[in-house]
Every structure is written in structure tokens, then in C-alpha cells.
Design an enzyme around this catalytic site. Structure first.
Site, PDB file in Angstrom:
ATOM      1  CG  LEU A  33      21.593  69.553   3.138  1.00  0.00           C
ATOM      2  CD1 LEU A  33      21.786  68.363   2.215  1.00  0.00           C
ATOM      3  CD2 LEU A  33      20.743  70.630   2.470  1.00  0.00           C
ATOM      4  CG  HIS A  34      26.031  66.989   6.922  1.00  0.00           C
ATOM      5  ND1 HIS A  34      24.899  66.252   7.160  1.00  0.00           N
ATOM      6  CD2 HIS A  34      27.042  66.108   6.834  1.00  0.00           C
ATOM      7  CE1 HIS A  34      25.214  64.958   7.218  1.00  0.00           C
ATOM      8  NE2 HIS A  34      26.513  64.843   7.020  1.00  0.00           N
ATOM      9  CD  GLN A  35      28.139  71.286  -0.524  1.00  0.00           C
ATOM     10  OE1 GLN A  35      27.958  70.242  -1.132  1.00  0.00           O
ATOM     11  NE2 GLN A  35      27.812  72.445  -1.029  1.00  0.00           N
TER      12      GLN A  35
END
Ligand SMILES: [Zn+2]
Length: 203
Positions: free
Chosen positions: A145-147
Site C-alpha cells: 500500500l502507498h498513498q
């Protein structure tokens, strides 16, 4: 024999090509911490997750701008715009639904901190913030996950494709990282976040 029931659809009825938002995110299919042990940026270690590898390195080498307890902020080696940052959990999970409450809170809180840091350092006119989840969702590294937090300036779409191809970017990137890191140290306490968290997992 011709089949009278064959229907050729009018190409004009097909869905339109990618809209503006989809094009904006497309370059992030390229992942970023791709330097091998010799420091080459062109030969990715195919098997190592870049978001797990980044925080194992020191801040400069790993492009880390800030380290929290559950999440960290890291520069994108192939930024879509100058100063493009990402917030990632330390844990190797692919979906935001896999974060526990502590991780989720710090993930979102750190996103607002990163945006404030970006605002103070780079003075953008706007931001794009978002998560591509899963390969079908456009994630370049779908398993971690990466924003994305991307600063935007009025008219920047005219030069962004050129900027994204610039070879000098990794050097500028460290200047940017250091400027952000200093601002993270100033602002983190006012967001209730640690200057440098005791990492919650074994990296
Ligand atoms: Zn990972």
C-alpha cells in the site's frame, strides 16, 4: 458464408480514452526505489519490494523523508511532479482494509502532515492525493500500500512529462527530501506524530 447477424460496433461508441485523472496517475506504474547495490537506478531488483527495502536503508539512501511508528514518508524516484511523496505502512500489505486501527490513523494523519510539509516547502497551488489499489487499480507496486501526495502548480501539466524524464532528478530528489525532512521535524508534533517513531515492526 456471410453471417448477417454479425454486428460491427461503431468505434465512436467505445469508451473514451483515459481521462485526465487516469493519465495523471499512469507514470506511477513505475516504482521508485530501484537502485541496486552499486547505486545504479536503472536495474531494479525485481524480487525486492521497494517499499519494504526503502526504510531498511538510511534516510538519504532510502529516500525517506520521515519515519513514524506505523508508516513512513518516502520520495518517489520517478516523480510525476517535483516533490512527489508517498506515505506507506511499514507492514507489507496491499490494501487499506488490511491496516489495523493504529496504522490506519497514522497513515491518514501522516498524509495530512505530508501535505502540510509540501505546502510549507514547495508552495504548490494544489495537490493530488490518492491510492491505486491492486494491479487493476493501477498500482505500480500492488502488493504494498502507498498513498501518493503530488504537488501541483497552475500550468504544470505542460512541463511534467519533460520533468518526469529528467535524468538529474535523483540529485534534485535528495535536496527535496532533505528540505521535506527538516519540515517534517518542525510540523510532526503539531500533528500529534513522532519526530522519529519507534518502528512498530522488525524491518
Ligand atoms: Zn513491501
Amino acid at each position: 458464408m456471410a453471417d448477417e447477424h454479425v454486428v460491427v460496433e461503431d468505434p465512436g461508441n467505445f469508451p473514451p480514452p483515459e481521462d485526465t485523472v487516469e493519465r495523471l496517475w499512469a507514470p506511477q506504474r513505475m516504482s521508485y526505489v530501484l537502485r541496486d547495490t552499486e547505486g545504479h537506478v536503472d536495474k531494479p531488483k525485481a524480487k525486492e519490494c521497494p517499499f519494504c527495502a526503502g526504510p531498511k536503508k538510511d534516510d538519504a539512501e532510502g529516500l525517506v523523508a520521515w519515519r513514524g511508528t506505523y508508516v513512513f514518508a518516502i520520495m518517489n524516484l520517478y516523480p510525476y511532479n517535483v516533490g512527489h511523496m508517498m506515505v506507506c505502512p511499514y507492514r507489507h500489505v496491499g490494501l487499506i482494509t488490511e491496516l489495523d486501527d493504529s496504522e490506519l490513523f497514522e497513515f491518514e494523519k501522516a498524509t495530512t502532515l505530508a501535505m502540510a510539509v509540501m505546502g510549507h516547502v514547495s508552495h504548490p497551488d494544489g495537490y493530488n492525493i490518492g491510492i491505486n489499489q491492486g494491479e487493476a487499480g493501477g498500482a505500480g507496486v500492488a502488493t504494498h500500500l502507498h498513498q501518493h501526495i503530488v504537488p501541483r502548480w497552475n500550468g504544470d501539466s505542460n512541463f511534467m512529462p519533460i520533468v518526469a524524464q529528467t535524468r538529474a532528478m535523483p540529485i534534485l530528489l535528495d535536496d527535496q527530501r532533505r528540505a521535506y525532512a527538516a519540515e517534517f521535524e518542525k510540523l510532526a508534533p503539531s500533528f500529534g506524530l513522532p519526530l522519529r517513531g519507534t518502528v512498530s515492526i522488525d524491518l
